[in-house]
Design a protein around this motif. Structure first.
Motif, PDB file in Angstrom:
ATOM      1  N   LEU A  38       0.807  -1.223   0.000  1.00  0.00           N
ATOM      2  CA  LEU A  38       0.000   0.000   0.000  1.00  0.00           C
ATOM      3  C   LEU A  38       0.825   1.251   0.000  1.00  0.00           C
ATOM      4  O   LEU A  38       0.278   2.344   0.090  1.00  0.00           O
ATOM      5  CB  LEU A  38      -0.922  -0.020   1.234  1.00  0.00           C
ATOM      6  N   VAL A  39       2.090   1.151  -0.053  1.00  0.00           N
ATOM      7  CA  VAL A  39       2.946   2.330  -0.049  1.00  0.00           C
ATOM      8  C   VAL A  39       3.021   2.875  -1.464  1.00  0.00           C
ATOM      9  O   VAL A  39       3.287   2.149  -2.431  1.00  0.00           O
ATOM     10  CB  VAL A  39       4.346   1.979   0.460  1.00  0.00           C
ATOM     11  N   GLN A  40       2.719   4.188  -1.612  1.00  0.00           N
ATOM     12  CA  GLN A  40       2.761   4.809  -2.918  1.00  0.00           C
ATOM     13  C   GLN A  40       4.188   5.146  -3.317  1.00  0.00           C
ATOM     14  O   GLN A  40       5.059   5.266  -2.484  1.00  0.00           O
ATOM     15  CB  GLN A  40       1.925   6.095  -2.876  1.00  0.00           C
ATOM     16  N   ARG A  41       4.377   5.318  -4.639  1.00  0.00           N
ATOM     17  CA  ARG A  41       5.692   5.690  -5.130  1.00  0.00           C
ATOM     18  C   ARG A  41       6.006   7.130  -4.786  1.00  0.00           C
ATOM     19  O   ARG A  41       7.163   7.471  -4.593  1.00  0.00           O
ATOM     20  CB  ARG A  41       5.764   5.508  -6.639  1.00  0.00           C
ATOM     21  N   ASP A  42       4.988   7.935  -4.701  1.00  0.00           N
ATOM     22  CA  ASP A  42       5.189   9.339  -4.370  1.00  0.00           C
ATOM     23  C   ASP A  42       3.880   9.862  -3.785  1.00  0.00           C
ATOM     24  O   ASP A  42       2.822   9.264  -3.957  1.00  0.00           O
ATOM     25  CB  ASP A  42       5.576  10.126  -5.627  1.00  0.00           C
ATOM     26  N   GLU A  43       3.962  10.924  -3.075  1.00  0.00           N
ATOM     27  CA  GLU A  43       2.778  11.530  -2.483  1.00  0.00           C
ATOM     28  C   GLU A  43       3.088  12.984  -2.176  1.00  0.00           C
ATOM     29  O   GLU A  43       4.259  13.370  -2.077  1.00  0.00           O
ATOM     30  CB  GLU A  43       2.368  10.782  -1.209  1.00  0.00           C
ATOM     31  N   PRO A  44       2.026  13.796  -2.017  1.00  0.00           N
ATOM     32  CA  PRO A  44       2.276  15.212  -1.717  1.00  0.00           C
ATOM     33  C   PRO A  44       2.766  15.384  -0.290  1.00  0.00           C
ATOM     34  O   PRO A  44       2.629  14.490   0.546  1.00  0.00           O
ATOM     35  CB  PRO A  44       0.904  15.862  -1.932  1.00  0.00           C
ATOM     36  N   ASP A  45       3.295  16.546  -0.073  1.00  0.00           N
ATOM     37  CA  ASP A  45       3.816  16.851   1.270  1.00  0.00           C
ATOM     38  C   ASP A  45       2.643  16.949   2.236  1.00  0.00           C
ATOM     39  O   ASP A  45       1.690  17.696   1.984  1.00  0.00           O
ATOM     40  CB  ASP A  45       4.571  18.171   1.215  1.00  0.00           C
ATOM     41  N   PRO A  46       2.653  16.211   3.338  1.00  0.00           N
ATOM     42  CA  PRO A  46       1.533  16.304   4.305  1.00  0.00           C
ATOM     43  C   PRO A  46       1.379  17.697   4.876  1.00  0.00           C
ATOM     44  O   PRO A  46       0.290  18.050   5.337  1.00  0.00           O
ATOM     45  CB  PRO A  46       1.936  15.309   5.385  1.00  0.00           C
ATOM     46  N   LEU A  47       2.436  18.500   4.840  1.00  0.00           N
ATOM     47  CA  LEU A  47       2.344  19.866   5.372  1.00  0.00           C
ATOM     48  C   LEU A  47       1.896  20.862   4.317  1.00  0.00           C
ATOM     49  O   LEU A  47       1.842  22.066   4.601  1.00  0.00           O
ATOM     50  CB  LEU A  47       3.692  20.292   5.945  1.00  0.00           C
ATOM     51  N   GLY A  48       1.654  20.374   3.093  1.00  0.00           N
ATOM     52  CA  GLY A  48       1.074  21.216   2.050  1.00  0.00           C
ATOM     53  C   GLY A  48       2.057  22.105   1.343  1.00  0.00           C
ATOM     54  O   GLY A  48       1.633  23.034   0.668  1.00  0.00           O
ATOM     55  N   THR A  49       3.303  21.887   1.416  1.00  0.00           N
ATOM     56  CA  THR A  49       4.268  22.770   0.753  1.00  0.00           C
ATOM     57  C   THR A  49       4.517  22.384  -0.682  1.00  0.00           C
ATOM     58  O   THR A  49       4.909  23.219  -1.488  1.00  0.00           O
ATOM     59  CB  THR A  49       5.593  22.754   1.508  1.00  0.00           C
ATOM     60  N   THR A  50       4.362  21.083  -1.059  1.00  0.00           N
ATOM     61  CA  THR A  50       4.622  20.633  -2.418  1.00  0.00           C
ATOM     62  C   THR A  50       3.739  19.440  -2.702  1.00  0.00           C
ATOM     63  O   THR A  50       3.197  18.794  -1.788  1.00  0.00           O
ATOM     64  CB  THR A  50       6.101  20.235  -2.592  1.00  0.00           C
ATOM     65  N   ASP A  51       3.609  19.161  -4.011  1.00  0.00           N
ATOM     66  CA  ASP A  51       2.770  18.051  -4.400  1.00  0.00           C
ATOM     67  C   ASP A  51       3.562  16.764  -4.637  1.00  0.00           C
ATOM     68  O   ASP A  51       2.992  15.749  -4.989  1.00  0.00           O
ATOM     69  CB  ASP A  51       1.976  18.421  -5.671  1.00  0.00           C
ATOM     70  N   SER A  52       4.909  16.782  -4.509  1.00  0.00           N
ATOM     71  CA  SER A  52       5.722  15.575  -4.735  1.00  0.00           C
ATOM     72  C   SER A  52       6.908  15.577  -3.755  1.00  0.00           C
ATOM     73  O   SER A  52       7.815  16.422  -3.853  1.00  0.00           O
ATOM     74  CB  SER A  52       6.230  15.518  -6.184  1.00  0.00           C
ATOM     75  N   VAL A  53       6.877  14.626  -2.867  1.00  0.00           N
ATOM     76  CA  VAL A  53       7.969  14.519  -1.895  1.00  0.00           C
ATOM     77  C   VAL A  53       9.238  14.001  -2.558  1.00  0.00           C
ATOM     78  O   VAL A  53      10.346  14.488  -2.323  1.00  0.00           O
ATOM     79  CB  VAL A  53       7.562  13.586  -0.735  1.00  0.00           C
TER      80      VAL A  53
END
Length: 1052
Positions: free
Chosen positions: A76-91
């Motif tokens: 269930l782990v995604q390859r990428d996800e947005p920043d949980p703090l809302g600063t960027t859309d790709s960690v």
């Protein structure tokens, strides 16, 4: 646009929007069947939950952006996800811009994704928000809180709307599980009656021997229906088929295992064999080195170690060439093999080096078993060469030379100190023993006359004294002989000289790539230190020898209370095989009962540590000559060492003084013993005839042998002739000083005087009635006044037994001995002395001759005085007798009785002299004839006038004596007879003279008749015509003397 790209990347599960090749993970299609999936993973471990895993792994991802792992199992782990703090859309992209590599490291990426269970908040904040300020973090917290609230609300709505479904699903699952587990059995167990625990246990025990135990009603075996129930006891339903499967699996393994595994093993063995063939030298080097060390095959060891170092160097060079590039399998395998081989070889070599260093610096640990047939220095040279070949940091040459110096220094001190203490122990025991009797001393000197001194090493003194002398010789030999410590010092210097000159290093290896070449050179300071050390070793030997000769006996013997130090082969206390010999039990001292010190009796030997108490001069001169020969030879050897002989001149002088002091002390001690033995030489007289001449005893030969041995040994001691064969010895062993020569010269003359005095004392001392020291049997040589012996024939006794109890016999034999000494022995000894010491004994010879003459004359007078006194009494009594003058007018027809009595006394003397010492017969009787003539002259002077009858009687008495002893007539006797006639002629008148001339023819006839009548009585006085031999039994031949010469002197 960014959301679109992320959506595309998540959908296709790719890492970049512009891929250049097909992703390898896309080959694992989710539509592949279970059978194909199983075939593609043959090596994967199969578990009992594989069906569940397969079901999970084949599901399509229900979470957008979830990925599939390399094994095909999704998560269930995604390859990428947005920043949980809302600063960027790709960690992932943001971290990639920062420089954190997440593409190839799945674990590191999961630690930055919030959907992962390994998410690390601290790492996420430290990397993603490393530069964020407080306000931005607060804003991010608000965004995160809102997101959590949204998801919680949606989850709450989902649960509320489907709660009934969850309850029904849970009840269904529980029912199914119970059915599978218990197979519909009643879960309520029947109520058992109460019983005590003790009774139950007894009941079980009572039934245990009668049958099988009762089954548990809840066990799967108790109910056949439950054997497939999902219980732990039935291993969740597989217990029933497990045992048959295991049996089938074992049988299949037995049948098909070898066949199925043979090819695999074959391939594996081929791989191993090819690798071993290719890298054979790498593999075998360690084993060969180990075997070479065990067999002490140093040549092979060095060869293989050099090869190993070459392999290691090649591996290092290969690693440097590769650096950061990817190595091939062959290169990597070569490097690993070389590293493993070098690690093993280096461990063995380091152990070997430690053992070699230990043997090199511990010379006494070197045994013949290490290198049979090699000398010790050759063994060490081999060890040094081996260390140079193997390569070492320290210089083995320098280390060995220093350890050799320390070893020799310790050995000199321990050997000298221990030997001197052991010698002192034996010396004290001898000193505390009873003083030997003069007869015991004489027995050793008497034995010298029967054999040479060199062949009687065990008989010229007591066994205890000989043992101590031999211990002295052993000490000197261990310290000074070429096979002793000095020989080791000489070898040490020769070795040092070889290294200093560089000759020895020429044959030594330089090591791997010449790394040991710098060890071939000794520094200048090292050379100086080695030279000084050699001089110090020589000084230690010299000081110990000098103290032994010049110093007093040691008082401290506590060294023997300490244990024995370790020794080498060839030292004192070791055997020829090199193993320690047991210590003499006499040296195992009791600490509470030490041996007492030597008593002070005023003996000359008390101040000499090297002189055994009560030793005689014969053993002393024999062993001291050997000891000084060792000292002289050792002094020449010490001076031949270049740092000693060519260095400080004071060191050479000290060596010269060693020889001089040792010689002087030896001569002093020997002269004292010589003087004491000269006083005891009289006890050598055993009154047995010499086998060479019956007229003398064995005393002259014994005295000549004794003095000759002393002079010969003294010559060796003074000139140390045995040491003069060494090159340059004449510069070290100097000629004896005049002081020593004068000491020996004086002692020689003194011993002659004392020996001669002892001989006279032997002859003149009257024998005791009982236990006479001259008549008792001493060592089985003297037979005196033994009736049984006296009755034996001369043939039985060999003519050698003498009645030593008779003083006259002793005096006659002593007179004969003195004549032999004066005529042969003493002149021979004088000549030997002059030749030995290159001096002239002109004054001493004259003095000795005069002394001998005086002693001889005194002893001769002592012997003849009783006979002369008897003749005086007889003659004077006869001449003064009133009836000596014939009656007036009567012509004398017989000699008066006193004449016969006097002649018979001379017959007794003749018998005694001729049977004892026949060579003195003429001398003794001639002298007695002279004395008898003198007594006749003195007796005739007592009468004032002589008538014709008195004149005729006097003439007849005188002529009868003269003609009977005519064989012993001397000029002096003839003069005395003429004086008698002149005295008679002066005491008569002319008429008597004239009438006497007319009576002479008749008197001749009477004299002839008297001689014929008495020729049997006085036949011993006749001159023998021939002699059968010099001994008794050759009687004189009777001969007719013809006309008498009576009146010849008167007519003249």
């Amino acid at each position: 646009m960014a959301d679109l790209e992320r959506t595309v990347l998540d959908f296709y599960q790719i890492s970049t929007i512009n891929p250049v090749q097909w992703p390898a993970e896309k080959d694992n299609d989710s539509d592949v069947s279970d059978e194909e999936m199983t075939k593609k993973m043959p090596n994967r471990r199969k578990s009992r939950y594989q069906a569940l895993e397969r079901a999970v792994s084949t599901r399509s991802s229900i979470v957008p952006g979830s990925e599939i792992s390399g094994s095909g199992v999704g998560n269930l782990v995604q390859r990428d996800e947005p920043d949980p703090l809302g600063t960027t859309d790709s960690v992932v992209r943001t971290l990639k811009h920062i420089g954190v590599p997440l593409q190839d490291d799945l674990r590191l990426r999961n630690r930055f994704l919030l959907s992962s269970t390994t998410f690390s908040p601290a790492l996420f904040l430290s990397q993603m928000h490393a530069t964020a300020d407080t306000q931005s973090l607060i804003n991010g917290l608000e965004v995160l809180s809102k997101s959590i609230d949204q998801k919680s609300a949606s989850l709450k709505v989902l649960v509320e709307s489907n709660f009934e479904r969850f309850v029904r699903a849970k009840a269904t699952i529980d029912n199914v599980y119970k059915e599978m587990k218990y197979r519909g059995a009643d879960l309520t167990p029947p109520r058992a009656r109460g019983h005590s625990r003790h009774a139950s246990r007894n009941s079980f025990r009572s039934r245990s021997g009668s049958g099988p135990p009762p089954l548990n009603p809840h066990s799967p075996a108790a109910d056949p229906r439950k054997k497939n129930a999902l219980m732990k006891e039935s291993e969740y339903g597989v217990l029933g088929v497990k045992a048959p499967l295991l049996d089938v699996s074992a049988k299949a393994e037995d049948v098909w295992g070898p066949a199925l595994g043979g090819r695999e093993k074959e391939e594996h063995l081929k791989t191993v064999a090819s690798a071993l063939d290719q890298y054979k030298e790498y593999v075998e080097t360690s084993a060969i080195i180990s075997d070479s060390i065990k067999r002490k095959d140093h040549e092979t060891l060095v060869e293989e170690y050099t090869k190993a170092r070459r392999f290691a160097d090649e591996a290092k060079l290969l690693a440097e060439e590769i650096k950061s590039s990817q190595p091939t399998d062959d290169q990597l395998y070569r490097i690993l093999l070389a590293a493993r081989m070098w690690h093993d070889v280096e461990e063995q070599i380091q152990v070997l080096k430690r053992d070699i260093w230990r043997r090199l610096i511990s010379p006494h640990n070197m045994t013949k078993a290490d290198a049979p047939g090699q000398r010790e220095d050759e063994q060490h040279m081999e060890l040094i060469s081996l260390l140079l070949e193997l390569g070492v940091e320290d210089n083995p040459i320098w280390v060995w030379l220093l350890s050799r110096y320390d070893y020799l220094k310790s050995k000199i001190q321990s050997t000298a100190e221990r030997s001197k203490v052991e010698i002192e122990i034996l010396r004290r025991r001898l000193a505390n023993a009873e003083k030997p009797s003069p007869q015991a001393i004489a027995s050793h000197m008497r034995a010298l006359g029967r054999q040479a001194i060199d062949s009687m090493a065990k008989t010229f003194d007591s066994s205890d004294v000989i043992e101590l002398w031999e211990m002295n010789i052993a000490f000197m030999s261990n310290l000074l002989s070429p096979q002793g410590i000095l020989g080791e010092v000489l070898e040490f210097w020769q070795t040092v000289q070889g290294f200093i000159d560089g000759k020895t290093q020429r044959s030594m290896p330089v090591g791997y790539n010449g790394e040991s070449k710098n060890h071939h050179r000794l520094s200048q300071q090292g050379t100086i230190d080695l030279q000084k050390g050699t001089v110090e070793l020589v000084g230690l030997i010299r000081d110990n020898v000098l103290m032994f000769f010049a110093g007093p006996p040691p008082e401290d013997i506590s060294l023997l209370y300490s244990p024995m130090p370790p020794q080498s082969p060839g030292t004192p206390g070791t055997s020829a095989s090199g193993f320690l010999t047991p210590r003499d039990p006499r040296f195992n001292l009791d600490l509470n009962n030490p041996p007492p010190p030597s008593p002070k009796r005023g003996e000359a030997w008390e101040k000499f540590a090297f002189w055994p108490p009560w030793s005689n001069s014969l053993s002393g001169v024999h062993f001291l000559s050997k000891m000084l020969a060792l000292v002289g030879t050792a002094a020449s050897d010490m001076a031949s060492i270049s740092p000693v002989g060519q260095g400080d001149a004071a060191e050479v002088e000290r060596i010269k003084s060693l020889v001089g002091i040792a010689r002087e002390r030896c001569v002093t001690a020997l002269c004292a013993a010589w003087n004491r033995d000269a006083e005891n030489i009289k006890y050598v007289e055993d009154w047995n005839r010499s086998p060479d001449s019956r007229d003398v005893t064995k005393m002259p030969a014994s005295f000549a042998a004794f003095e000759g041995a002393l002079l010969g040994g003294m010559q060796k001691i003074l000139y140390i002739s045995e040491a003069m064969s060494k090159p340059g010895a004449e510069d070290i062993v100097l000629p004896p000083p005049t002081k020593l020569l004068q000491m020996v010269r004086s002692q020689y003359v003194t011993t002659l005087y004392k020996a001669l005095s002892g001989m006279v004392e032997n002859a003149e001392r009257y024998p005791k009635k009982t236990n006479d020291e001259w008549t008792v049997e001493v060592d089985g040589y003297v037979l005196v006044n033994n009736l049984a012996v006296s009755q034996l024939s001369a043939a039985t006794l060999g003519g050698g037994t003498i009645d030593a109890g008779d003083r006259n016999v002793r005096m006659l034999l002593t007179l004969s001995n003195l004549q032999a000494l004066r005529s042969a022995v003493v002149p021979s000894l004088n000549t030997q002395f002059e030749n030995a010491f290159s001096v002239k004994l002109t004054d001493e010879t004259k003095t000795i001759r005069d002394v001998l003459s005086q002693i001889d004359a005194r002893l001769f007078q002592s012997y003849t005085r009783p006979s002369i006194d008897s003749l005086r009494r007889t003659i004077r009594a006869g001449v003064s007798s009133p009836d000596w003058i014939p009656p007036l007018g009567t012509k004398p027809r017989e000699a008066r009785p006193y004449v016969y009595e006097a002649l018979l006394s001379l017959v007794l003397v003749h018998t005694q002299v001729s049977t004892t010492v026949s060579s003195l017969t003429t001398e003794v009787l001639s002298y007695l004839l002279e004395q008898a003539s003198r007594e006749l002259l003195d007796a005739f002077k007592t009468r004032p006038r002589y008538s014709l009858e008195a004149l005729m009687q006097a003439t007849l008495d005188v002529e009868f004596v003269a003609q009977t002893l005519s064989h012993y007539t001397t000029d002096r006797a003839s003069e005395l007879q003429s004086a008698i006639y002149q005295e008679l002629d002066s005491r008569t008148d002319n008429d008597a003279r004239a009438r006497l001339q007319a009576e002479l023819p008749e008197m001749r006839a009477v004299l002839k008749r008297l001689k014929e009548a008495s020729k049997s009585e006085f036949a011993c006085f006749k001159k023998p015509k021939t002699r059968a031999g010099p001994g008794v039994g050759s009687g004189p031949e009777r001969r007719d003397t013809g006309d008498s010469s009576v009146g010849g002197d008167r007519e003249r």
